[in-house]
Design a protein around this motif. Sequence first.
Motif, PDB file in Angstrom:
ATOM      1  N   SER A  29       0.820  -1.209   0.000  1.00 36.10           N
ATOM      2  CA  SER A  29       0.000   0.000   0.000  1.00 36.10           C
ATOM      3  C   SER A  29       0.854   1.259   0.000  1.00 36.10           C
ATOM      4  O   SER A  29       2.043   1.240   0.348  1.00 36.10           O
ATOM      5  CB  SER A  29      -0.953  -0.023   1.191  1.00 36.10           C
ATOM      6  OG  SER A  29      -0.238  -0.322   2.350  1.00 36.10           O
ATOM      7  N   LEU A  30       0.239   2.343  -0.409  1.00 37.46           N
ATOM      8  CA  LEU A  30       0.921   3.640  -0.441  1.00 37.46           C
ATOM      9  C   LEU A  30       1.443   3.960   0.956  1.00 37.46           C
ATOM     10  O   LEU A  30       0.804   3.632   1.951  1.00 37.46           O
ATOM     11  CB  LEU A  30      -0.043   4.737  -0.912  1.00 37.46           C
ATOM     12  CG  LEU A  30      -0.677   4.536  -2.293  1.00 37.46           C
ATOM     13  CD1 LEU A  30      -1.520   5.761  -2.665  1.00 37.46           C
ATOM     14  CD2 LEU A  30       0.375   4.276  -3.356  1.00 37.46           C
ATOM     15  N   GLY A  31       2.616   4.555   0.996  1.00 36.41           N
ATOM     16  CA  GLY A  31       3.211   4.885   2.285  1.00 36.41           C
ATOM     17  C   GLY A  31       4.181   3.811   2.778  1.00 36.41           C
ATOM     18  O   GLY A  31       4.850   4.005   3.782  1.00 36.41           O
ATOM     19  N   SER A  32       4.269   2.686   2.064  1.00 37.16           N
ATOM     20  CA  SER A  32       5.196   1.617   2.478  1.00 37.16           C
ATOM     21  C   SER A  32       6.619   1.957   2.061  1.00 37.16           C
ATOM     22  O   SER A  32       6.834   2.665   1.072  1.00 37.16           O
ATOM     23  CB  SER A  32       4.813   0.287   1.826  1.00 37.16           C
ATOM     24  OG  SER A  32       3.480  -0.051   2.119  1.00 37.16           O
ATOM     25  N   SER A  33       7.585   1.430   2.795  1.00 37.78           N
ATOM     26  CA  SER A  33       8.979   1.685   2.428  1.00 37.78           C
ATOM     27  C   SER A  33       9.895   0.546   2.844  1.00 37.78           C
ATOM     28  O   SER A  33       9.519  -0.310   3.645  1.00 37.78           O
ATOM     29  CB  SER A  33       9.459   2.998   3.067  1.00 37.78           C
ATOM     30  OG  SER A  33       9.485   2.860   4.477  1.00 37.78           O
ATOM     31  N   LEU A  34      11.087   0.544   2.240  1.00 39.75           N
ATOM     32  CA  LEU A  34      12.141  -0.424   2.566  1.00 39.75           C
ATOM     33  C   LEU A  34      13.427   0.368   2.746  1.00 39.75           C
ATOM     34  O   LEU A  34      13.650   1.356   2.053  1.00 39.75           O
ATOM     35  CB  LEU A  34      12.344  -1.415   1.408  1.00 39.75           C
ATOM     36  CG  LEU A  34      11.202  -2.358   1.038  1.00 39.75           C
ATOM     37  CD1 LEU A  34      11.521  -3.064  -0.289  1.00 39.75           C
ATOM     38  CD2 LEU A  34      10.983  -3.393   2.141  1.00 39.75           C
ATOM     39  N   ARG A 121      -3.320   7.458 -11.504  1.00 43.31           N
ATOM     40  CA  ARG A 121      -2.971   7.470 -10.093  1.00 43.31           C
ATOM     41  C   ARG A 121      -2.614   6.068  -9.618  1.00 43.31           C
ATOM     42  O   ARG A 121      -3.443   5.156  -9.637  1.00 43.31           O
ATOM     43  CB  ARG A 121      -4.147   8.023  -9.284  1.00 43.31           C
ATOM     44  CG  ARG A 121      -3.724   8.401  -7.879  1.00 43.31           C
ATOM     45  CD  ARG A 121      -4.790   9.229  -7.177  1.00 43.31           C
ATOM     46  NE  ARG A 121      -4.372   9.470  -5.802  1.00 43.31           N
ATOM     47  CZ  ARG A 121      -3.550  10.457  -5.439  1.00 43.31           C
ATOM     48  NH1 ARG A 121      -3.082  11.285  -6.338  1.00 43.31           N
ATOM     49  NH2 ARG A 121      -3.216  10.601  -4.165  1.00 43.31           N
ATOM     50  N   VAL A 122      -1.370   5.918  -9.173  1.00 39.00           N
ATOM     51  CA  VAL A 122      -0.943   4.623  -8.651  1.00 39.00           C
ATOM     52  C   VAL A 122      -1.668   4.379  -7.326  1.00 39.00           C
ATOM     53  O   VAL A 122      -1.672   5.243  -6.443  1.00 39.00           O
ATOM     54  CB  VAL A 122       0.587   4.583  -8.433  1.00 39.00           C
ATOM     55  CG1 VAL A 122       1.014   3.326  -7.689  1.00 39.00           C
ATOM     56  CG2 VAL A 122       1.316   4.686  -9.771  1.00 39.00           C
ATOM     57  N   ALA A 123      -2.304   3.210  -7.197  1.00 38.11           N
ATOM     58  CA  ALA A 123      -3.062   2.901  -5.978  1.00 38.11           C
ATOM     59  C   ALA A 123      -2.311   1.925  -5.078  1.00 38.11           C
ATOM     60  O   ALA A 123      -2.479   1.934  -3.860  1.00 38.11           O
ATOM     61  CB  ALA A 123      -4.427   2.323  -6.340  1.00 38.11           C
ATOM     62  N   VAL A 134       4.851  -4.568 -10.275  1.00 33.45           N
ATOM     63  CA  VAL A 134       4.024  -3.594 -10.992  1.00 33.45           C
ATOM     64  C   VAL A 134       3.490  -2.505 -10.078  1.00 33.45           C
ATOM     65  O   VAL A 134       3.295  -2.716  -8.878  1.00 33.45           O
ATOM     66  CB  VAL A 134       2.832  -4.282 -11.708  1.00 33.45           C
ATOM     67  CG1 VAL A 134       3.298  -5.464 -12.552  1.00 33.45           C
ATOM     68  CG2 VAL A 134       1.770  -4.756 -10.728  1.00 33.45           C
ATOM     69  N   LEU A 135       3.276  -1.348 -10.689  1.00 31.87           N
ATOM     70  CA  LEU A 135       2.536  -0.263 -10.053  1.00 31.87           C
ATOM     71  C   LEU A 135       1.185  -0.227 -10.755  1.00 31.87           C
ATOM     72  O   LEU A 135       1.131  -0.150 -11.988  1.00 31.87           O
ATOM     73  CB  LEU A 135       3.253   1.078 -10.252  1.00 31.87           C
ATOM     74  CG  LEU A 135       4.682   1.179  -9.705  1.00 31.87           C
ATOM     75  CD1 LEU A 135       5.277   2.557 -10.030  1.00 31.87           C
ATOM     76  CD2 LEU A 135       4.696   0.950  -8.189  1.00 31.87           C
ATOM     77  N   ALA A 136       0.112  -0.300  -9.991  1.00 35.05           N
ATOM     78  CA  ALA A 136      -1.219  -0.405 -10.594  1.00 35.05           C
ATOM     79  C   ALA A 136      -2.146   0.686 -10.085  1.00 35.05           C
ATOM     80  O   ALA A 136      -1.950   1.220  -8.993  1.00 35.05           O
ATOM     81  CB  ALA A 136      -1.813  -1.772 -10.281  1.00 35.05           C
ATOM     82  N   ASN A 137      -3.164   0.998 -10.909  1.00 33.40           N
ATOM     83  CA  ASN A 137      -4.198   1.936 -10.457  1.00 33.40           C
ATOM     84  C   ASN A 137      -5.371   1.144  -9.854  1.00 33.40           C
ATOM     85  O   ASN A 137      -5.312  -0.080  -9.756  1.00 33.40           O
ATOM     86  CB  ASN A 137      -4.632   2.888 -11.586  1.00 33.40           C
ATOM     87  CG  ASN A 137      -5.350   2.163 -12.724  1.00 33.40           C
ATOM     88  OD1 ASN A 137      -5.759   1.000 -12.572  1.00 33.40           O
ATOM     89  ND2 ASN A 137      -5.502   2.833 -13.846  1.00 33.40           N
TER      90      ASN A 137
END
Length: 267
Positions: A29-34, A121-123, A134-137
């Motif tokens: 989800s948006l806001g995730s990081s590594l 908009r990437v969701a 992949v980056l998906a909407n």
Amino acid sequence: MALSILLLLLGLFLVVEPLSVAAQTANISLGSSLTASQDSSAWQSPSGTFAFGFRRIADQDLFLLAIWYDKIPDKSIVWYANGDNPAPKGSKLELTTDGQLTLTGPRSQEIWKPESVLSGRVAYAVMLDTGNFVLANNNADYLWQSFKDLKDTVLPTQVLEIGEKLNSRQTANSYSQGRFQLQLKSDGRLVLYPIALPTEFAYQPYYQSNTSDAVDEMNSGYQLSFNESGYLNVVRRNGNIDKLINKMSMSCTFLISLSQLFDYARL
Ligand SMILES: *[C@@H]1O[C@H](CO)[C@@H](O)[C@H](O)[C@H]1NC(C)=O
Ligand SMILES: *[C@@H]1O[C@H](CO)[C@@H](O)[C@H](O)[C@H]1NC(C)=O
Ligand SMILES: *[C@@H]1O[C@H](CO)[C@@H](O)[C@H](O)[C@H]1NC(C)=O
């Protein structure tokens, strides 16, 4: 020399593994990081076959943002983002709340970001079981995918269109561009040749497929497809298919130990 052997010797390679049929996804989800570190976590595909995250480059305190086979001991890297610009420890990959994927260094300098992201908009992001990240909407359309950012590997289900190419890496532990290219040419031939760097001037090919027809354009190749059964096919515009490598020769090649071949064959 058979194409399969040539590819291995030149450090361009294909990987076959039985694909699982897992249909579920694990959305990131948006806001995730590594964060890049020795023991950093990774985003796995639902079956755990592939992982996306940071890999430390041997003998260096630098990291590669990569996709690798997570189920085999040597965790072969099949895609990498920042080959020319390895990331220092502490770098951060973030899928921002506004849908940007960014890799920034410890001083917030930009190290890498995906190119050619389609508008929209990437969701969410997903590491798929095919090895495609992949980056998906919200309609699950892919706005960006690692399968369309070719490096040195093709995976089953991956398709190359006219003009798309694989590049070998420089050495086993240097992921910048190497001296070999495999390209599907506009006339429909699949061609493997050495290049000059940085000009990419192409020298005499080592291999070219006989899939161009100057008289009947419909009989020329337009796609290279590496299918689920492990066949590397050139698909012609009229639908005919030329098998370049079949499963039999691939499996034989793979029994010779991929990693050993790489160790002495990468240039
Ligand atoms: C992933 O996100 C998409 C789009 O929002 C959604 O349709 C799908 O159900 C989600 N999958 C999971 C497993 O959460
Ligand atoms: C290439 O394909 C054409 C048409 O199928 C065939 O006539 C020709 O002999 C082939 N050439 C080589 C070198 O295999
Ligand atoms: C893969 O290609 C081969 C050779 O063209 C074909 O026989 C086989 O049916 C294909 N497999 C799939 C899953 O499409």
